[in-house]
Design an enzyme around this catalytic site. Structure first.
Site, PDB file in Angstrom:
ATOM      1  N   LYS A   1      33.175  25.371  48.098  1.00  0.00           N
ATOM      2  CA  LYS A   1      33.478  26.463  47.172  1.00  0.00           C
ATOM      3  C   LYS A   1      32.566  26.375  45.956  1.00  0.00           C
ATOM      4  O   LYS A   1      32.251  25.280  45.478  1.00  0.00           O
ATOM      5  CB  LYS A   1      34.950  26.367  46.757  1.00  0.00           C
ATOM      6  CG  LYS A   1      35.489  27.541  45.947  1.00  0.00           C
ATOM      7  CD  LYS A   1      36.988  27.344  45.707  1.00  0.00           C
ATOM      8  CE  LYS A   1      37.601  28.481  44.887  1.00  0.00           C
ATOM      9  NZ  LYS A   1      39.063  28.274  44.680  1.00  0.00           N
TER      10      LYS A   1
ATOM     11  N   SER B   1      42.281  31.832  45.874  1.00  0.00           N
ATOM     12  CA  SER B   1      40.939  32.214  45.464  1.00  0.00           C
ATOM     13  C   SER B   1      39.828  31.618  46.316  1.00  0.00           C
ATOM     14  O   SER B   1      38.658  31.947  46.139  1.00  0.00           O
ATOM     15  CB  SER B   1      40.713  31.773  44.011  1.00  0.00           C
ATOM     16  OG  SER B   1      40.790  30.346  43.906  1.00  0.00           O
TER      17      SER B   1
ATOM     18  N   SER C   1      45.627  28.179  46.192  1.00  0.00           N
ATOM     19  CA  SER C   1      44.338  28.837  46.443  1.00  0.00           C
ATOM     20  C   SER C   1      43.605  28.353  47.678  1.00  0.00           C
ATOM     21  O   SER C   1      42.609  28.938  48.076  1.00  0.00           O
ATOM     22  CB  SER C   1      43.419  28.669  45.220  1.00  0.00           C
ATOM     23  OG  SER C   1      43.880  29.458  44.158  1.00  0.00           O
TER      24      SER C   1
END
Length: 526
Positions: free
Chosen positions: A76, A169, A193
């Site tokens: 990420k 997210s 997330s």
């Protein structure tokens, strides 16, 4: 090859059935062919090939670094990566290139993993749909699958404006694994997330006990809740990645002091002596009929296998989402104060005064969601509000943690809950609510685990009537991650979840999109 798990691809690499360079090339090709999903922000193609060639030499000489040597992974874009742009999908950090690796990234590389790229997210990881970053939204590959098209029962060649969200997210990391462009990925999990997008994308998403994985180099959102999350295609793969990444880090004082012993999960698992708790407060308003059915079916599976399934109470659960919001925004306000335009990141051209520079930089660098959370957090931290909001939220957090301690102290081994209220929404349905409301809805089953610092994992369990994945969440006792993953593996074995049809995905993608790599940054070799 694309159906392989991490363990299977490791075996294939060891046996020479495929080489690291060939595997890397295939993954790069697939990233290009599925670029419209927008899973990646940066793809350091030359660096990945360099790492793959080095892994190939090690394997040929019998000097493998471990089970991840030569295996493609993704990270990420809120984890620092030396020499590779790290943006948090924000104008504020666009162009920022860290001089160091996050500890979990470095441990990946120390094991010989091949970094395929940095994945897309909501700006600064604030969101639950992966639609609010500056590089555009992430699209769920299941929205283009044969399963979805068949069950939709209509022509899918309509205008492509109502695609299926990936969750957030860490949506980019979830899509990277689900679309088979890598074999494991890292997300961050502050209130769900990692687990939320994993559930929506039909993969496994694991949040470890707080302190088991180092946060050093993870650009912070909420220090007291942030945990690096692991995404893979099966539970066994989670244990492999966890074994490579977990353990004490002198650069992160919140990590455990005791040495971490990597573990393998048994293949033959019995649950006869297990006690599974069903929290009654998780029968939340808005839980879909299909979600409730999957939850009930999961409980029945354990009961029929001889486990004791009991209803339990976590009485302060209804207050957890409000408590989470107060504490989250308060820490966000503190963490975001470092982005002032002076040392790194975006800097406004306004130079009338230092105060004007600060204000203009933050207005230009942050989106509305980030600015809104900063404002809310600063309000809660005002002298006249501090006791009423922040201190009271901390007290409620302790009560929530005590709820879990009481339940586990009563003999319950794991808790079984839904992961999300329903399957993934379409984009047009999702944006009917604002970011704050959606975050409340999407995090309802996940954020209390972060407040308590407990491990949790989501496992895909079934397809909805629309042909989209549904997930079930297991919650374990602190630092009983092995027990949690063992139970989850047993459940995974019983379910035998239907994976995405890659060829169908590519065929359906081809009908709607031509590969567009212009939006992906191809980073140079470092």
């Amino acid at each position: 090859m694309w159906g392989w798990t991490l363990r299977e691809v490791t075996q294939a690499l060891r046996e020479g059935r495929i080489s690291p360079t060939e595997l890397c090339q295939r993954c790069v090709s697939l990233i290009r062919n599925t670029s419209f999903l927008n899973a990646y922000i940066t793809v350091p193609e030359e660096l990945a090939m360099k790492q793959a060639r080095a892994a190939e030499k090690r394997l040929q000489t019998g000097k493998s670094l471990g089970p991840l040597d030569g295996v493609p992974v993704a990270v990420k874009d809120n984890f620092s990566t030396a020499g590779i742009e790290t943006t948090c999908a924000s104008h504020m950090l666009k162009g920022y290139v860290p001089p160091f690796n996050a500890t979990v990234v470095q441990r990946f590389l120390d094991q010989g993993a091949v970094l395929m790229g940095k994945t897309n997210l909501d700006e600064f990881a604030m969101g639950s749909g992966s639609i609010d970053g500056i590089f555009g939204p992430v699209k769920n590959p299941w929205g283009y699958s044969e399963q979805y098209r068949e069950r939709l029962g209509q022509d899918h060649k309509r205008e492509d404006s109502d695609w299926v969200i990936a969750g957030g997210s860490s949506g980019g990391s979830a899509v990277a694994v689900a679309s088979l462009t890598c074999f494991a990925s890292l997300g961050s999990d502050t209130g769900g997330s990692t687990r939320n997008p994993a559930a929506h994308c039909g993969i496994v998403g694991f949040k470890s006990s707080y302190g088991l994985l180092s946060r050093h180099g993870l650009i912070p959102l909420v220090n007291s809740m942030d945990v690096p999350g692991i995404m893979t295609r099966c539970i066994d793969d989670v244990s492999i990645v966890l074994g490579a990444l977990a353990g004490h880090d002198p650069k992160d004082s919140t990590t455990i002091q005791d040495p971490f012993e990597p573990f393998e999960l048994p293949d033959e698992i019995h649950v006869r002596n297990l006690c599974v708790g069903i929290p009654k407060e998780y029968h939340a308003p808005g839980l879909s009929t299909e979600g409730l059915k999957s939850w009930t079916k999961a409980a029945d599976l354990f009961e029929n296998a001889g486990a004791r399934v009991v209803e339990v109470s976590l009485p302060h659960t209804p207050y957890s989402i409000v408590c989470y919001h107060v504490l989250c925004t308060a820490e966000v306000a503190s963490n975001m104060a470092r982005f002032d335009g002076l040392e790194y990141g975006h800097r406004s051209e306004v130079e009338t005064s230092t105060e004007a520079l600060y204000a203009a930089t933050r207005r230009e660098g942050f989106n509305d969601v980030v600015r809104g959370r900063i404002l809310a957090g600063n309000y809660f931290l005002l002298k006249q509000n501090y006791d009423h909001y922040f201190i009271k939220a901390q007290k409620v957090r302790r009560l929530i943690g005590n709820d879990f301690l009481k339940v586990f102290g009563s003999g319950v081994d794991v808790l079984l809950t839904p992961t999300t209220l329903s399957d993934a929404s379409t984009y047009l349905e999702f944006i009917k609510e604002d970011n704050r409301t959606r975050s409340v809805q999407e995090d309802i089953f996940t954020q209390s685990v972060n407040l308590a610092g407990l491990p949790a994992v989501t496992v895909p369990t079934a397809l909805s009537r629309r042909g989209l994945p549904l997930g079930i969440q297991f919650i374990g006792q602190a630092f009983c991650d092995k027990q949690l993953l063992t139970v989850a593996k047993w459940f995974e074995q019983q379910i035998n979840f239907q994976r995405i049809n890659l060829q169908g995905l590519l065929n359906n993608c081809g009908e709607l999109h031509k590969p567009d790599i212009s939006k992906i940054v191809m980073a140079p070799t470092v």
